[in-house]
Design a protein around this motif. Structure first.
Motif, mmCIF file in Angstrom:
data_model
loop_
_atom_site.group_PDB
_atom_site.id
_atom_site.type_symbol
_atom_site.label_atom_id
_atom_site.label_comp_id
_atom_site.label_asym_id
_atom_site.label_seq_id
_atom_site.Cartn_x
_atom_site.Cartn_y
_atom_site.Cartn_z
ATOM 1 N N GLY A 101 3.267 4.982 8.922
ATOM 2 C CA GLY A 101 2.064 5.113 8.110
ATOM 3 C C GLY A 101 2.239 6.139 7.002
ATOM 4 O O GLY A 101 3.364 6.514 6.657
ATOM 5 N N LEU A 102 1.118 6.580 6.447
ATOM 6 C CA LEU A 102 1.143 7.517 5.327
ATOM 7 C C LEU A 102 0.222 8.693 5.602
ATOM 8 O O LEU A 102 -0.903 8.521 6.094
ATOM 9 C CB LEU A 102 0.675 6.832 4.038
ATOM 10 C CG LEU A 102 1.515 5.687 3.493
ATOM 11 C CD1 LEU A 102 0.812 5.065 2.298
ATOM 12 C CD2 LEU A 102 2.896 6.175 3.097
ATOM 13 N N VAL A 159 0.837 -1.198 0.000
ATOM 14 C CA VAL A 159 0.000 0.000 0.000
ATOM 15 C C VAL A 159 0.872 1.248 0.000
ATOM 16 O O VAL A 159 0.612 2.210 -0.746
ATOM 17 C CB VAL A 159 -0.946 -0.020 1.219
ATOM 18 C CG1 VAL A 159 -1.649 1.323 1.374
ATOM 19 C CG2 VAL A 159 -1.957 -1.146 1.091
ATOM 20 N N ARG A 160 1.915 1.240 0.807
ATOM 21 C CA ARG A 160 2.820 2.402 0.882
ATOM 22 C C ARG A 160 3.435 2.691 -0.483
ATOM 23 O O ARG A 160 3.447 3.830 -0.958
ATOM 24 C CB ARG A 160 3.921 2.137 1.914
ATOM 25 C CG ARG A 160 4.865 3.313 2.136
ATOM 26 C CD ARG A 160 5.952 2.979 3.154
ATOM 27 N NE ARG A 160 5.365 2.754 4.478
ATOM 28 C CZ ARG A 160 5.298 1.571 5.081
ATOM 29 N NH1 ARG A 160 5.770 0.471 4.474
ATOM 30 N NH2 ARG A 160 4.769 1.461 6.279
ATOM 31 N N ASP A 161 3.946 1.649 -1.136
ATOM 32 C CA ASP A 161 4.559 1.825 -2.453
ATOM 33 C C ASP A 161 3.522 2.253 -3.490
ATOM 34 O O ASP A 161 3.805 3.061 -4.380
ATOM 35 C CB ASP A 161 5.222 0.531 -2.912
ATOM 36 C CG ASP A 161 6.373 0.114 -2.012
ATOM 37 O OD1 ASP A 161 7.052 1.001 -1.475
ATOM 38 O OD2 ASP A 161 6.580 -1.101 -1.849
ATOM 39 N N PHE A 187 -5.773 12.446 4.497
ATOM 40 C CA PHE A 187 -6.145 11.061 4.779
ATOM 41 C C PHE A 187 -4.927 10.386 5.390
ATOM 42 O O PHE A 187 -3.887 10.251 4.737
ATOM 43 C CB PHE A 187 -6.557 10.359 3.481
ATOM 44 C CG PHE A 187 -7.305 9.062 3.661
ATOM 45 C CD1 PHE A 187 -8.644 8.967 3.352
ATOM 46 C CD2 PHE A 187 -6.652 7.921 4.112
ATOM 47 C CE1 PHE A 187 -9.349 7.773 3.489
ATOM 48 C CE2 PHE A 187 -7.336 6.724 4.259
ATOM 49 C CZ PHE A 187 -8.687 6.649 3.948
ATOM 50 N N LEU A 188 -5.037 9.972 6.662
ATOM 51 C CA LEU A 188 -3.928 9.323 7.348
ATOM 52 C C LEU A 188 -4.151 7.815 7.355
ATOM 53 O O LEU A 188 -5.150 7.320 7.881
ATOM 54 C CB LEU A 188 -3.797 9.838 8.780
ATOM 55 C CG LEU A 188 -2.583 9.334 9.574
ATOM 56 C CD1 LEU A 188 -1.282 9.801 8.910
ATOM 57 C CD2 LEU A 188 -2.642 9.817 11.018
ATOM 58 N N VAL A 189 -3.221 7.083 6.757
ATOM 59 C CA VAL A 189 -3.249 5.615 6.705
ATOM 60 C C VAL A 189 -2.305 5.075 7.767
ATOM 61 O O VAL A 189 -1.137 5.471 7.818
ATOM 62 C CB VAL A 189 -2.825 5.107 5.310
ATOM 63 C CG1 VAL A 189 -2.807 3.577 5.283
ATOM 64 C CG2 VAL A 189 -3.756 5.652 4.236
ATOM 65 N N GLY A 190 -2.799 4.183 8.618
ATOM 66 C CA GLY A 190 -1.988 3.632 9.688
ATOM 67 C C GLY A 190 -0.901 2.699 9.191
ATOM 68 O O GLY A 190 -0.943 2.193 8.055
ATOM 69 N N SER A 191 0.077 2.434 10.056
ATOM 70 C CA SER A 191 1.224 1.618 9.669
ATOM 71 C C SER A 191 0.817 0.188 9.326
ATOM 72 O O SER A 191 1.412 -0.433 8.432
ATOM 73 C CB SER A 191 2.259 1.613 10.790
ATOM 74 O OG SER A 191 1.685 1.123 11.998
ATOM 75 N N ASP A 192 -0.196 -0.355 10.023
ATOM 76 C CA ASP A 192 -0.602 -1.730 9.750
ATOM 77 C C ASP A 192 -1.185 -1.882 8.362
ATOM 78 O O ASP A 192 -1.005 -2.906 7.700
ATOM 79 C CB ASP A 192 -1.604 -2.215 10.809
ATOM 80 C CG ASP A 192 -2.827 -1.334 10.897
ATOM 81 O OD1 ASP A 192 -2.711 -0.125 10.594
ATOM 82 O OD2 ASP A 192 -3.911 -1.834 11.277
#
Length: 353
Positions: free
Chosen positions: A122-123, A94-96, A198-203
């Motif tokens: 996270g992102l 997801v990060r990539d 939009f904050l995406v968590g590390s998991d």
């Protein structure tokens, strides 16, 4: 502020078309009111006016409710959104994937500013616009649509909700944000700025997309990822839109002006200040398309090319080609170099000004 014509790939309206049709409704009237009836459903790479796409989303949401963008996107695969979906699922995480989207955004939209930054593991995804999309209703609906797309992409790798740690967006001017609480709950907050955050968590950010999605993304055909060519000057941007419209519809002055969010009179004045006119831009663009097609589309008849570009008949096209290049269409198809000069005004005035 200088006038401009923002463009976005037609893939942006593919989920909207599908959703309306699945409801058993005719999408035609909505497309007509947004001046998108001329956009084919089978060409997601086609650049179309961003303002028209926003108007389409507003019109449908007014008819179906303020949570319509989320309902359009919810539970759907990302390949509907063309280049952006393919970029995401090549991730492999997801990060990539979102980093790839940020790099590809200029190939999807001319005026969208999509940034991705690390926030711990996270992102932090932010989406803004180098263009005034309109009032708060329009901005809210666009932000909800983008947020839903982000969440949908995350869901392919991480099906369990919630996937956002925090979402900030402009509230609807009448409905606020409460109608989105079933989706985002207390993770949803009003935006202190006018951008979507939009904050995406590390998991979630570390999750890998399924192999099937990655393979499909690598195999998918479509637009190549090149930046949408719109040009730096307003005349160049008018030409870019006219080039898209000419084989499909008539690029009247007021239609092109609406894509820039200005009146026909203002567009005419702005082009005059740039040393040209709308009719000259249209005919210069049509000349370039015609010469290119006559030279390269050798399996297409001159009559078909003439019809595609709005000429009365093949003879009219042939006379125009000879006037622009000094050569007959047959000479062009024999590979002789034309002498058409970019930027030089032409005198064909049959189209409406």
């Amino acid at each position: 502020m200088p006038h401009s014509i923002p463009l976005i790939r037609a893939a942006a309206i593919t989920p909207i078309r599908r959703w309306v049709e699945e409801r058993g409704e005719d999408v035609g009237p909505f497309l007509a009111r947004a001046d998108l009836s001329w956009v084919p459903a089978d060409d997601p790479a086609l650049p179309v006016p961003l303002r028209s796409v926003v108007r389409l989303l507003v019109e449908i949401s007014r008819a179906a409710g303020p949570d319509t963008p989320h309902r359009i996107v919810n539970g759907r695969g990302g390949f509907e959104i063309g280049l952006i979906g393919r970029a995401a699922f090549r991730g492999p995480t997801v990060r990539d994937g979102f980093a790839r989207i940020a790099r590809m955004m200029p190939a999807h939209c001319t005026h969208e500013i999509f940034t991705v930054a690390l926030s711990g593991d996270g992102l932090h995804i932010r989406d803004g616009w180098a263009y005034d999309l309109g009032d708060d209703e329009a901005l809210y609906l666009v932000q909800q649509y983008v947020a839903s797309l982000i969440d949908m992409i995350c869901s392919v790798a991480h099906p369990e909700a919630p996937r956002a740690e925090r979402v900030e967006m402009v509230p609807h001017p009448e409905a606020g944000l409460n109608h989105l609480r079933p989706w985002l709950g207390d993770r949803l907050q009003p935006a202190p700025l006018r951008a979507l955050d939009f904050l995406v968590g590390s998991d979630v950010a570390a999750q890998r997309f399924p192999k099937g999605a990655q393979e499909r993304a690598r195999e998918a055909n479509g637009e190549t990822g090149r930046r949408i060519a719109s040009g730096a000057s307003l005349a160049d941007q008018v030409s870019a839109l006219v080039a898209v419209m000419l084989p499909r519809t008539t690029p009247h002055l007021d239609r092109v002006a609406a894509a820039a969010g200005i009146s026909g009179r203002t567009l005419r004045r702005a082009l005059r200040q740039n040393g040209t006119s709308f009719s000259d831009v249209v005919e210069r663009t049509r000349a370039q398309i015609a010469v290119d097609r006559v030279r390269n589309d050798t399996d297409v008849s001159l009559g078909s090319i003439a019809a595609d570009l709005g000429y009365a008949n093949q003879a009219t096209l042939s006379r125009a080609v000879r006037r622009w290049t000094g050569q007959t269409p047959r000479s062009l198809r024999s590979g002789l170099k034309s002498r058409i000069e970019p930027g030089k005004p032409v005198s064909e005035t049959r189209l409406s000004k």
